[in-house]
Write a protein that holds these residues in place. Structure first.
Motif, mmCIF file in Angstrom:
data_model
loop_
_atom_site.group_PDB
_atom_site.id
_atom_site.type_symbol
_atom_site.label_atom_id
_atom_site.label_comp_id
_atom_site.label_asym_id
_atom_site.label_seq_id
_atom_site.Cartn_x
_atom_site.Cartn_y
_atom_site.Cartn_z
ATOM 1 N N ILE A 104 0.802 -1.223 0.000
ATOM 2 C CA ILE A 104 0.000 0.000 0.000
ATOM 3 C C ILE A 104 0.837 1.276 0.000
ATOM 4 O O ILE A 104 0.554 2.198 -0.778
ATOM 5 C CB ILE A 104 -0.984 -0.011 1.194
ATOM 6 N N PRO A 105 1.883 1.391 0.838
ATOM 7 C CA PRO A 105 2.675 2.634 0.818
ATOM 8 C C PRO A 105 3.257 2.943 -0.560
ATOM 9 O O PRO A 105 3.268 4.102 -0.984
ATOM 10 C CB PRO A 105 3.784 2.344 1.839
ATOM 11 N N VAL A 106 3.715 1.922 -1.268
ATOM 12 C CA VAL A 106 4.290 2.110 -2.602
ATOM 13 C C VAL A 106 3.208 2.532 -3.587
ATOM 14 O O VAL A 106 3.403 3.446 -4.401
ATOM 15 C CB VAL A 106 4.983 0.815 -3.091
ATOM 16 N N CYS A 107 2.042 1.872 -3.530
ATOM 17 C CA CYS A 107 0.940 2.195 -4.440
ATOM 18 C C CYS A 107 0.492 3.644 -4.278
ATOM 19 O O CYS A 107 0.256 4.341 -5.263
ATOM 20 C CB CYS A 107 -0.246 1.270 -4.178
ATOM 21 N N CYS A 108 0.348 4.075 -3.033
ATOM 22 C CA CYS A 108 -0.129 5.442 -2.788
ATOM 23 C C CYS A 108 0.884 6.478 -3.272
ATOM 24 O O CYS A 108 0.503 7.526 -3.801
ATOM 25 C CB CYS A 108 -0.409 5.638 -1.299
ATOM 26 N N LYS A 109 2.145 6.175 -3.106
ATOM 27 C CA LYS A 109 3.187 7.103 -3.554
ATOM 28 C C LYS A 109 3.241 7.154 -5.079
ATOM 29 O O LYS A 109 3.432 8.216 -5.678
ATOM 30 C CB LYS A 109 4.542 6.674 -2.996
ATOM 31 N N TYR B 249 -3.349 -3.569 -6.594
ATOM 32 C CA TYR B 249 -2.018 -4.156 -6.507
ATOM 33 C C TYR B 249 -1.722 -4.830 -5.168
ATOM 34 O O TYR B 249 -0.877 -5.723 -5.091
ATOM 35 C CB TYR B 249 -0.963 -3.088 -6.786
ATOM 36 N N ALA B 250 -2.397 -4.395 -4.117
ATOM 37 C CA ALA B 250 -2.143 -4.997 -2.803
ATOM 38 C C ALA B 250 -2.974 -6.248 -2.574
ATOM 39 O O ALA B 250 -2.601 -7.098 -1.765
ATOM 40 C CB ALA B 250 -2.417 -3.979 -1.702
ATOM 41 N N LYS B 251 -4.109 -6.381 -3.302
ATOM 42 C CA LYS B 251 -4.985 -7.522 -3.052
ATOM 43 C C LYS B 251 -5.450 -8.231 -4.326
ATOM 44 O O LYS B 251 -5.151 -9.399 -4.552
ATOM 45 C CB LYS B 251 -6.205 -7.072 -2.241
ATOM 46 N N LYS B 252 -6.208 -7.522 -5.168
ATOM 47 C CA LYS B 252 -6.889 -8.168 -6.297
ATOM 48 C C LYS B 252 -5.944 -8.877 -7.254
ATOM 49 O O LYS B 252 -6.148 -10.038 -7.615
ATOM 50 C CB LYS B 252 -7.703 -7.128 -7.069
ATOM 51 N N LYS B 253 -4.912 -8.178 -7.683
ATOM 52 C CA LYS B 253 -3.987 -8.743 -8.665
ATOM 53 C C LYS B 253 -3.303 -9.987 -8.113
ATOM 54 O O LYS B 253 -3.152 -10.999 -8.815
ATOM 55 C CB LYS B 253 -2.950 -7.698 -9.069
ATOM 56 N N LEU B 254 -2.895 -9.930 -6.849
ATOM 57 C CA LEU B 254 -2.216 -11.063 -6.235
ATOM 58 C C LEU B 254 -3.152 -12.259 -6.106
ATOM 59 O O LEU B 254 -2.743 -13.403 -6.332
ATOM 60 C CB LEU B 254 -1.677 -10.666 -4.859
ATOM 61 N N ALA B 255 -4.403 -12.007 -5.752
ATOM 62 C CA ALA B 255 -5.367 -13.097 -5.633
ATOM 63 C C ALA B 255 -5.520 -13.827 -6.967
ATOM 64 O O ALA B 255 -5.597 -15.063 -7.012
ATOM 65 C CB ALA B 255 -6.711 -12.553 -5.167
ATOM 66 N N LYS B 256 -5.555 -13.083 -8.063
ATOM 67 C CA LYS B 256 -5.662 -13.690 -9.397
ATOM 68 C C LYS B 256 -4.418 -14.526 -9.723
ATOM 69 O O LYS B 256 -4.514 -15.605 -10.299
ATOM 70 C CB LYS B 256 -5.854 -12.600 -10.450
ATOM 71 N N LEU B 257 -3.245 -13.995 -9.336
ATOM 72 C CA LEU B 257 -2.001 -14.720 -9.589
ATOM 73 C C LEU B 257 -1.953 -16.022 -8.788
ATOM 74 O O LEU B 257 -1.467 -17.047 -9.277
ATOM 75 C CB LEU B 257 -0.800 -13.843 -9.222
#
Length: 337
Positions: free
Chosen positions: A97-102, A194-202
């Protein structure tokens, strides 16, 4: 008859009994089920239901570390592993999350609102109140967000028609607020992606899962629950069906389950006094200011981190809430005049 289903009959609660019957049926048709664990109260019930019906122990459990998590949640995961004799895999987010927000911007109000504002910002929108057809000429590649902004759909055949309940009008006086106070920071919904949805699909691809099990309740409201019509969805495109064991549970059904099965939630609920848990200090929480006070008291390091990550959004939210109160007062005065 499944032992778990038979035991559920004693609850005399239709939602619980029906839920167990469905769970038995769904699990029996899956070979590689994958269950998402969040450490929240709905997730606790999902885990209990699934573990009780998973007689062949074929369900794989995982938890996503978003980079901003309660210490109490991490402790609770350990307790759940001991209680059920399972392993909950801890998976790091694709981008914390910190990276995504930045990189992309901070969340504001809700995922859908943040997505539309992000699209408008990307097109250099000037936060102006003009008719939809005129704005579409001005910003031709931003149709969806402009329709949200104007609270309307547009097509050459039908002209302008009223939009769905998820338009900007869902948040009272938001349009007026943003015209008077254009955001001076980037807003985005990418942290969830990027913190949740994408990883769940992977993970579904990596584990070749044929069933994903998630804790969504219709009673939660919002666009997330509204995107589902029932507790089970088939998906031929991604090759993995989706199952929501507590989808039909009302708050009273949930309480009945907790009392009958002796569900113990994390310290976020029992000690901190939270009503819900998610990403720490998430601006999507309508009661985020109250949550921040709880975080400050019980997990001060996380409070500091949240302020650093979401500070602009918090300030903008406070300003919007103050604007709402002012507009409400004016409306009341005009009514009484």
């Amino acid at each position: 008859m499944s032992k778990a289903f038979e035991a559920s009959l004693d609850t005399k609660n239709f939602a619980i009994i029906d839920g167990y019957a469905k769970a038995v049926s769904v699990l029996s048709r899956s070979n590689t089920p994958l269950c998402s664990i969040s450490g929240g109260s709905d997730s606790d019930i999902v885990l209990d239901v699934i573990h009780n019906v998973d007689e062949k122990k074929k369900v794989r459990y995982f938890w996503i570390d978003t980079g901003l998590e309660y210490r109490a949640t991490k402790e609770h995961l350990n307790d759940l592993e001991k209680k059920y004799g399972i392993k909950i895999e801890r998976i790091k987010a694709c981008k914390p999350i910190p990276v995504c927000c930045k990189e992309y911007g901070q969340p504001f109000l809700s995922k859908y609102v943040s997505e539309q504002i992000m699209r408008l910002q990307q097109h250099g929108f000037q936060w102006e109140d003009k008719p939809l057809p005129e704005l579409l000429e001005q910003y031709p590649n931003c149709k969806i967000a402009l329709q949200w902004w104007c609270n309307a759909y547009y097509s050459p055949e039908n002209g302008v028609v009223k939009m769905s309940r998820f338009s900007i009008g869902r948040n009272k006086w938001l349009k007026e607020f943003m015209m008077a106070n254009p955001p001076d920071f980037k807003i985005s919904n990418k942290c969830c992606e990027y913190a949740k949805k994408k990883l769940a699909k992977l993970l579904i691809q990596e584990y070749d899962a044929d069933l994903e099990i998630i804790g969504v309740r219709k009673a939660e409201g919002g666009i997330r629950s509204a995107s589902y019509k029932t507790c089970f969805s088939e998906s031929k495109s991604k090759g993995c069906n989706s199952y929501r064991p507590v989808f039909w549970y009302t708050d009273s059904d949930k309480k009945a389950y907790e009392e009958f099965y002796g569900i113990q939630h994390s310290r976020c609920y029992t000690e901190y006094g939270m009503k819900r848990t998610g990403c720490v200090g998430c601006p999507y929480n309508p009661k985020v200011m109250e949550e921040l006070e709880i975080i400050r008291k019980h997990e001060p390091k996380l409070y500091t981190a949240a302020q650093n990550i979401f500070g602009d959004s918090y300030a903008y939210t406070r300003k919007y809430r103050a604007f709402q109160k002012m507009m409400k007062k004016k409306a009341k005065e005009n009514t009484n005049a």
